[in-house]
Write a protein that holds these residues in place. Structure first.
Motif, mmCIF file in Angstrom:
data_model
loop_
_atom_site.group_PDB
_atom_site.id
_atom_site.type_symbol
_atom_site.label_atom_id
_atom_site.label_comp_id
_atom_site.label_asym_id
_atom_site.label_seq_id
_atom_site.Cartn_x
_atom_site.Cartn_y
_atom_site.Cartn_z
ATOM 1 N N VAL A 93 0.850 -1.191 0.000
ATOM 2 C CA VAL A 93 0.000 0.000 0.000
ATOM 3 C C VAL A 93 0.884 1.239 0.000
ATOM 4 C CG1 VAL A 93 -0.212 0.129 2.524
ATOM 5 C CG2 VAL A 93 -2.039 1.054 1.083
ATOM 6 N N TYR A 94 0.398 2.308 -0.656
ATOM 7 C CA TYR A 94 1.174 3.550 -0.790
ATOM 8 C C TYR A 94 0.203 4.722 -0.879
ATOM 9 C CZ TYR A 94 4.284 7.079 -2.851
ATOM 10 O OH TYR A 94 5.002 8.220 -3.103
ATOM 11 N N TYR A 95 0.608 5.875 -0.300
ATOM 12 C CA TYR A 95 -0.208 7.081 -0.391
ATOM 13 C C TYR A 95 0.507 8.108 -1.250
ATOM 14 C CZ TYR A 95 -2.687 11.371 0.834
ATOM 15 O OH TYR A 95 -3.398 12.550 0.756
ATOM 16 N N GLU A 96 -0.181 8.598 -2.282
ATOM 17 C CA GLU A 96 0.338 9.626 -3.185
ATOM 18 C C GLU A 96 -0.314 10.953 -2.836
ATOM 19 O OE1 GLU A 96 2.166 11.830 -5.134
ATOM 20 O OE2 GLU A 96 2.712 9.895 -6.017
ATOM 21 N N GLY A 97 0.454 11.822 -2.145
ATOM 22 C CA GLY A 97 -0.103 13.062 -1.630
ATOM 23 C C GLY A 97 -0.625 13.999 -2.701
ATOM 24 N N SER B 16 1.201 -12.512 -10.432
ATOM 25 C CA SER B 16 0.692 -13.786 -9.922
ATOM 26 C C SER B 16 0.513 -13.764 -8.416
ATOM 27 C CB SER B 16 1.653 -14.920 -10.300
ATOM 28 O OG SER B 16 1.785 -15.034 -11.689
ATOM 29 N N SER B 17 1.446 -13.134 -7.699
ATOM 30 C CA SER B 17 1.384 -13.076 -6.238
ATOM 31 C C SER B 17 2.020 -11.777 -5.754
ATOM 32 C CB SER B 17 2.102 -14.286 -5.628
ATOM 33 O OG SER B 17 2.034 -14.253 -4.214
ATOM 34 N N PRO B 18 1.367 -10.634 -5.997
ATOM 35 C CA PRO B 18 1.957 -9.340 -5.643
ATOM 36 C C PRO B 18 2.068 -9.145 -4.143
ATOM 37 C CG PRO B 18 -0.309 -9.051 -6.376
ATOM 38 C CD PRO B 18 0.044 -10.486 -6.634
ATOM 39 N N ARG B 19 3.178 -8.544 -3.753
ATOM 40 C CA ARG B 19 3.419 -8.244 -2.337
ATOM 41 C C ARG B 19 3.685 -6.749 -2.166
ATOM 42 N NH1 ARG B 19 1.274 -12.333 0.653
ATOM 43 N NH2 ARG B 19 1.803 -14.338 -0.299
ATOM 44 N N GLU B 20 4.883 -6.375 -1.797
ATOM 45 C CA GLU B 20 5.171 -4.985 -1.451
ATOM 46 C C GLU B 20 5.291 -4.100 -2.686
ATOM 47 O OE1 GLU B 20 4.726 -2.433 0.312
ATOM 48 O OE2 GLU B 20 5.798 -3.178 2.062
ATOM 49 N N VAL B 21 5.018 -2.804 -2.465
ATOM 50 C CA VAL B 21 5.136 -1.780 -3.499
ATOM 51 C C VAL B 21 6.199 -0.778 -3.069
ATOM 52 C CG1 VAL B 21 3.951 0.107 -4.690
ATOM 53 C CG2 VAL B 21 2.720 -2.016 -4.188
ATOM 54 N N ALA B 22 7.096 -0.404 -4.002
ATOM 55 C CA ALA B 22 8.074 0.655 -3.773
ATOM 56 C C ALA B 22 7.916 1.683 -4.881
ATOM 57 C CB ALA B 22 9.489 0.097 -3.751
ATOM 58 N N VAL B 23 7.982 2.968 -4.529
ATOM 59 C CA VAL B 23 7.675 4.031 -5.482
ATOM 60 C C VAL B 23 8.840 5.000 -5.592
ATOM 61 C CG1 VAL B 23 6.069 5.903 -6.050
ATOM 62 C CG2 VAL B 23 5.227 3.826 -4.917
ATOM 63 N N ASP B 24 9.179 5.350 -6.831
ATOM 64 C CA ASP B 24 10.177 6.373 -7.128
ATOM 65 C C ASP B 24 9.596 7.262 -8.220
ATOM 66 O OD1 ASP B 24 12.348 7.948 -7.586
ATOM 67 O OD2 ASP B 24 13.690 6.355 -8.242
ATOM 68 N N GLY B 25 9.081 8.426 -7.831
ATOM 69 C CA GLY B 25 8.443 9.311 -8.786
ATOM 70 C C GLY B 25 7.186 8.673 -9.346
ATOM 71 N N THR B 26 7.140 8.512 -10.664
ATOM 72 C CA THR B 26 5.985 7.884 -11.293
ATOM 73 C C THR B 26 6.219 6.400 -11.559
ATOM 74 O OG1 THR B 26 6.783 8.561 -13.488
ATOM 75 C CG2 THR B 26 5.209 10.019 -12.375
ATOM 76 N N PHE C 209 12.887 1.846 -1.916
ATOM 77 C CA PHE C 209 13.916 2.623 -2.593
ATOM 78 C C PHE C 209 14.699 3.458 -1.586
ATOM 79 C CE2 PHE C 209 11.545 2.085 -6.616
ATOM 80 C CZ PHE C 209 12.615 1.865 -7.483
ATOM 81 N N ILE C 210 16.013 3.531 -1.796
ATOM 82 C CA ILE C 210 16.861 4.541 -1.165
ATOM 83 C C ILE C 210 17.572 5.230 -2.315
ATOM 84 C CG2 ILE C 210 18.751 5.039 0.414
ATOM 85 C CD1 ILE C 210 18.058 2.564 1.972
ATOM 86 N N ASN C 211 17.155 6.442 -2.622
ATOM 87 C CA ASN C 211 17.612 7.152 -3.814
ATOM 88 C C ASN C 211 17.332 6.283 -5.036
ATOM 89 O OD1 ASN C 211 18.501 9.386 -2.278
ATOM 90 N ND2 ASN C 211 20.383 8.305 -1.769
ATOM 91 N N ASN C 212 18.352 5.959 -5.831
ATOM 92 C CA ASN C 212 18.124 5.180 -7.048
ATOM 93 C C ASN C 212 18.256 3.679 -6.834
ATOM 94 O OD1 ASN C 212 17.813 7.534 -8.614
ATOM 95 N ND2 ASN C 212 20.031 7.745 -8.795
ATOM 96 N N ASP C 213 18.564 3.274 -5.618
ATOM 97 C CA ASP C 213 18.824 1.866 -5.333
ATOM 98 C C ASP C 213 17.592 1.208 -4.721
ATOM 99 O OD1 ASP C 213 21.395 2.428 -6.182
ATOM 100 O OD2 ASP C 213 22.134 2.772 -4.140
ATOM 101 N N LEU C 214 17.314 -0.008 -5.166
ATOM 102 C CA LEU C 214 16.181 -0.759 -4.628
ATOM 103 C C LEU C 214 16.702 -1.820 -3.666
ATOM 104 C CD1 LEU C 214 13.030 -1.151 -4.919
ATOM 105 C CD2 LEU C 214 13.625 -3.125 -6.369
ATOM 106 N N TYR C 215 16.256 -1.733 -2.415
ATOM 107 C CA TYR C 215 16.614 -2.723 -1.397
ATOM 108 C C TYR C 215 15.475 -3.729 -1.296
ATOM 109 C CZ TYR C 215 20.595 0.045 0.132
ATOM 110 O OH TYR C 215 21.808 0.706 0.178
ATOM 111 N N ALA C 216 15.843 -5.006 -1.156
ATOM 112 C CA ALA C 216 14.845 -6.076 -1.118
ATOM 113 C C ALA C 216 15.231 -7.105 -0.079
ATOM 114 C CB ALA C 216 14.745 -6.746 -2.493
ATOM 115 N N VAL C 217 14.254 -7.569 0.689
ATOM 116 C CA VAL C 217 14.519 -8.666 1.608
ATOM 117 C C VAL C 217 14.629 -9.958 0.810
ATOM 118 C CG1 VAL C 217 13.271 -7.523 3.492
ATOM 119 C CG2 VAL C 217 12.090 -9.209 2.071
ATOM 120 N N VAL C 218 15.463 -10.850 1.286
ATOM 121 C CA VAL C 218 15.582 -12.174 0.689
ATOM 122 C C VAL C 218 14.629 -13.067 1.468
ATOM 123 C CG1 VAL C 218 17.143 -14.071 0.093
ATOM 124 C CG2 VAL C 218 17.963 -11.696 0.038
#
Length: 342
Positions: free
Chosen positions: A74-78, A119-129, A177-186
């Motif tokens: 889930v994400y909120y776009e102000g 098929s099985s969506p989980r977390e959402v990460a947003v960077d701009g659009t 996201f942290i700046n341009n890098d995407l962090y992901a749990v294994v």
């Protein structure tokens, strides 16, 4: 003299009114109060619930009815006053604008829509659009070879269009996201991975992480969040997948960037560099997602298992340990949380 006195009186009244007007403007500016809202999705009925947690001693909840029957990230776009969630029943992103005007209990219809590719969506990460969704469905059909997919969408107006799909060589769940890098749990493990300059990968491809580190103290991680203002990463630990009631926890990593960068690829980020919260009093059994408010040092948890599902919040977390939540409210099969300052 009477005329002069009248002029003086009028002048004084005008000055007084001007001062009062200026004073009112200043006060009204100072009286603009921000609010802190926690958005939550769930896999019980797919509805959206948001909590006003501005005052942690007096929270209120609003539930909005969606057509989904299960949802995750889930994400909120102000800018749009919109909540976007990954529909697990609809297998796509769905967004709802003007969310703040909706009345609790109202049925809402998605007006931000896209293709149903997952098929099985989980977390959402947003960077701009760009909206990236982690999908933890087995890709090749062989459970022994761990893999997952990252679906990269672009929001253009009211539409989400799929740009490309990245296949990973490990199972996915939480991403940020942290700046341009995407962090992901294994997922199914205790590791944290990073894909540097992630969005520069513009075609369908298989991609290995730029770096992976073991996070000591975690059994199986699911959720993560990063707060740039305080350089703090928080990761959840669901413990054993067979125990959904009382073996979970979360770990706080302050000065995260330097600690992560200082850990070698495939090395271990020591528990001594983190703060862990776990134990029976926490009610953490299957904490699948997390949000963090650095201004109040409060951790918010989507707890999927204990008691059937809860939204929990913890503060006074500096020393970690077996602490009780300051907020404990039921939300069946809670799956994701997102914190917004408005």
């Amino acid at each position: 003299m009477k005329v002069l006195n009248s002029i003086k009186i009028l002048s004084l009244l005008t000055i007084t009114l001007l001062i009062a007007s200026c004073s009112d403007d200043d006060n009204s500016g100072n009286q603009i109060e921000s609010s802190t809202i926690l958005y939550a999705s769930n896999n019980s009925n797919g509805n959206i619930t948001y909590y006003d947690v501005t005052d942690l001693s007096n929270i209120s909840a609003t539930t909005l009815i969606t057509t989904s029957t299960a949802a995750d990230g889930v994400y909120y776009e102000g800018a749009l006053d919109a909540v976007i969630q990954a529909s697990r029943s609809g297998l796509g992103l769905e967004g709802f604008t003007n969310i703040s005007n909706a009345i609790s209990g109202a049925a809402i219809n998605a007006d931000l829509i896209g293709t149903t590719d997952m098929s099985s969506p989980r977390e959402v990460a947003v960077d701009g659009t760009f909206y990236v969704v982690a999908d933890n469905q087995d890709v090749d059909g062989y459970p022994s070879t761990l893999d997952g997919r990252l679906f990269v969408y672009i929001r253009n107006g009211n539409n989400f269009s799929l740009r490309n799909v990245i296949t990973t060589d490990f199972k996915l769940w939480g991403i940020t996201f942290i700046n341009n890098d995407l962090y992901a749990v294994v997922d199914a493990d205790n590791e944290l991975a990073v894909f540097t300059n992630f969005l520069s990968n513009t075609t369908n491809t298989t991609l290995s992480a730029s770096k992976r580190v073991v996070v000591e103290g975690i059994v199986r991680t699911h959720g993560l969040t990063y707060d740039a203002m305080s350089d703090t990463m928080v990761m959840t630990d669901i413990g054993s997948a067979m125990n959904t009631q009382d073996d979970g926890g979360f770990q706080i990593i302050t000065n995260f960037i330097s600690k992560f960068n200082g850990t070698t690829n495939n090395g271990t980020l020591a528990l001594s560099q983190q703060t862990r919260v776990s134990g029976a009093s926490t009610l953490l059994g299957n904490p699948v997602d997390v949000a963090y408010d650095s201004e109040t040092s409060t951790v918010f948890i989507a707890e999927a298992g204990n008691g059937g599902g809860r939204i929990l919040a913890f503060n006074s977390i500096g020393a970690g340990g077996n602490i009780s939540p300051i907020i404990n409210t039921a939300l069946g099969a809670a799956s994701s949380v997102y914190l917004s300052k408005q």
